[in-house]
Design a protein around this motif. Sequence first.
Motif, short mmCIF file in Angstrom:
data_model
loop_
_atom_site.label_atom_id
_atom_site.label_comp_id
_atom_site.label_asym_id
_atom_site.label_seq_id
_atom_site.Cartn_x
_atom_site.Cartn_y
_atom_site.Cartn_z
N ARG A 29 35.67 28.98 55.48
CA ARG A 29 34.94 29.00 56.73
C ARG A 29 34.27 30.35 56.94
N SER A 30 33.29 30.38 57.83
CA SER A 30 32.50 31.59 58.05
C SER A 30 33.36 32.74 58.54
N VAL A 31 34.30 32.44 59.44
CA VAL A 31 35.16 33.50 59.98
C VAL A 31 36.01 34.11 58.88
N ALA A 32 36.54 33.25 58.00
CA ALA A 32 37.36 33.76 56.89
C ALA A 32 36.52 34.61 55.94
N ASN A 33 35.28 34.17 55.67
CA ASN A 33 34.40 34.95 54.81
C ASN A 33 34.10 36.32 55.42
N ALA A 34 33.77 36.33 56.71
CA ALA A 34 33.45 37.60 57.37
C ALA A 34 34.65 38.54 57.37
N THR A 35 35.84 37.98 57.61
CA THR A 35 37.05 38.81 57.63
C THR A 35 37.32 39.40 56.26
N ALA A 36 37.20 38.57 55.22
CA ALA A 36 37.44 39.07 53.86
C ALA A 36 36.43 40.14 53.48
N LEU A 37 35.17 39.94 53.82
CA LEU A 37 34.14 40.93 53.48
C LEU A 37 34.32 42.23 54.26
N MET A 38 34.74 42.13 55.50
CA MET A 38 35.01 43.35 56.27
C MET A 38 36.16 44.12 55.66
N GLY A 39 37.17 43.41 55.18
CA GLY A 39 38.27 44.10 54.50
C GLY A 39 37.80 44.79 53.23
N ILE A 40 36.95 44.10 52.44
CA ILE A 40 36.42 44.71 51.22
C ILE A 40 35.58 45.94 51.57
N TRP A 41 34.77 45.82 52.62
CA TRP A 41 33.96 46.98 53.05
C TRP A 41 34.83 48.16 53.43
N ALA A 42 35.89 47.90 54.19
CA ALA A 42 36.78 48.99 54.61
C ALA A 42 37.45 49.65 53.42
N VAL A 43 37.87 48.85 52.45
CA VAL A 43 38.55 49.41 51.28
C VAL A 43 37.61 50.23 50.42
N LEU A 44 36.41 49.70 50.15
CA LEU A 44 35.49 50.37 49.23
C LEU A 44 34.80 51.58 49.84
N THR A 45 34.56 51.56 51.14
CA THR A 45 33.81 52.66 51.75
C THR A 45 34.67 53.67 52.50
N LEU A 46 35.87 53.27 52.91
CA LEU A 46 36.71 54.15 53.71
C LEU A 46 38.03 54.49 53.03
N VAL A 47 38.79 53.47 52.66
CA VAL A 47 40.16 53.69 52.19
C VAL A 47 40.18 54.37 50.83
N LEU A 48 39.54 53.76 49.82
CA LEU A 48 39.58 54.32 48.47
C LEU A 48 38.94 55.71 48.38
N PRO A 49 37.76 55.95 48.98
CA PRO A 49 37.24 57.33 48.94
C PRO A 49 38.16 58.34 49.61
N SER A 50 38.81 57.96 50.72
CA SER A 50 39.72 58.89 51.39
C SER A 50 40.94 59.19 50.52
N LEU A 51 41.51 58.15 49.91
CA LEU A 51 42.65 58.35 49.02
C LEU A 51 42.27 59.20 47.82
#
Length: 449
Positions: free
Chosen positions: A234-256
């Motif tokens: 569903r669209s909500v699940a897709n948006a949630t998954a993509l937001m998680g990927i965005w947070a990991v790739l742009t915020l979490v991994l660079p900070s770590l």
Amino acid sequence: MNQLRFELRLILRSRLMTAALLLLLLLSSLAVWSGLHEVERQRETISRIGPLNEQDVAAVAQRQAGSKEGGGPAYYTFYATWDPPSDAAFLALGLRDVAPYVLRVRALGLQAQLYEGETINPELALAGRFDLAFVLIYLMPLFVIALLHDLVSGERQAGRLRMLQAIPHGGALWRRRVALRCALVFACLALPVCAGAAVAGMGGADLLLVLLVAAAYLAFWAGVALLVAARGRRSVANATALMGIWAVLTLVLPSLANVALMRAFPVHQGVDLMLAQREAVHGAWEVPREETMRKFFAGHPEWSDTAPLPSTFHWKWYFAFHQLGDEKVAPQVLAYREGLQERQKWTERLGWLLPGVGTQAILHRMAGTDLPAQLAYQDRITGFHRRIREFYYGYLFRDRPFGKDDFAKRPMYEAQPTQGPAQAGVLAALCLLGALALASGLGRLRRLS
């Protein structure tokens, strides 16, 4: 062409998509305007520093008119240095937001002057500058997610998916929709950049490189969004998954990764070097003057034929222990710079795997606002400071009188913008990641047909 026009009408009918595109265009335009405004402000500051410094020098020359030695003029005369922004600096301000781009130095110890600009409030620098690099790296993926997360699920929820899957050559329909959405996102970024490049006078080759970087980064996030959107959720699940990927790739991994680099290559702050140099200078007052001069002549024998020190104060002893203070902390300065350069190398290598880090590294290098550019400015200051010392040493150690006309003979600083070459390795990795992600996403869509 008619099919593209029809797809464009469908997009414009969607209030969400239209609002998202207009907001991205507005944010990109504001980022470019903000960068141009900041660069112009810095250039105005640089244009004022020269005449003001000449006024100070004229005042010193008036006060020291009766001086018979160069010590007083050497102590009181400041020399302005500056690092002019490049034509591409408006895209990514980088370290110019926190590191000094104007610095006044004099013939005293350099290290204590070089790092005085680091005494800033870190909370004021935490948010950073709103420039195009910020919009491209952090905000643009969110708009790609908003436009592509329901590409398939939206058709399913509307009851049209099976009909679209039954259309011959249905894969072309999906590719057309993806291409149009990505082209609109790219246009919202490219139009303000082109306008800003025209205002700033940026070269055509640099502009094409910036657009290539933006296109590669956009292709990566479009591919990631398609890989998630085509999974049948569903669209909500897709948006949630993509937001998680965005947070990991742009915020979490660079900070770590940044924390890991700081632990792997620990370096002191430049303020620590300033304090160490000042401690060495202050401690020299307690050292016998003959011992200080002996150490100085050991490293600088060209001045060893000077007359012995008188029983009273002499400027050449004072400037000698200032230079010895710089030389005492030279190993710490070397270790400090090597640690920073190692961090920079590993950050660039990290950009081979994380597209956001790679995009930032490329833009900052093009704009001349990264760490190598700041170190190059410090190197120019160091070379200029050496010329200042040698100029005054000729008066101090040869006991030559320093008159008012000698102020016109002083060395003058010659500035040049720092703009490094494009990082071919990081750029190739970014383009490869973008192509692989987009190809994988389109392949996933093709299987829907």
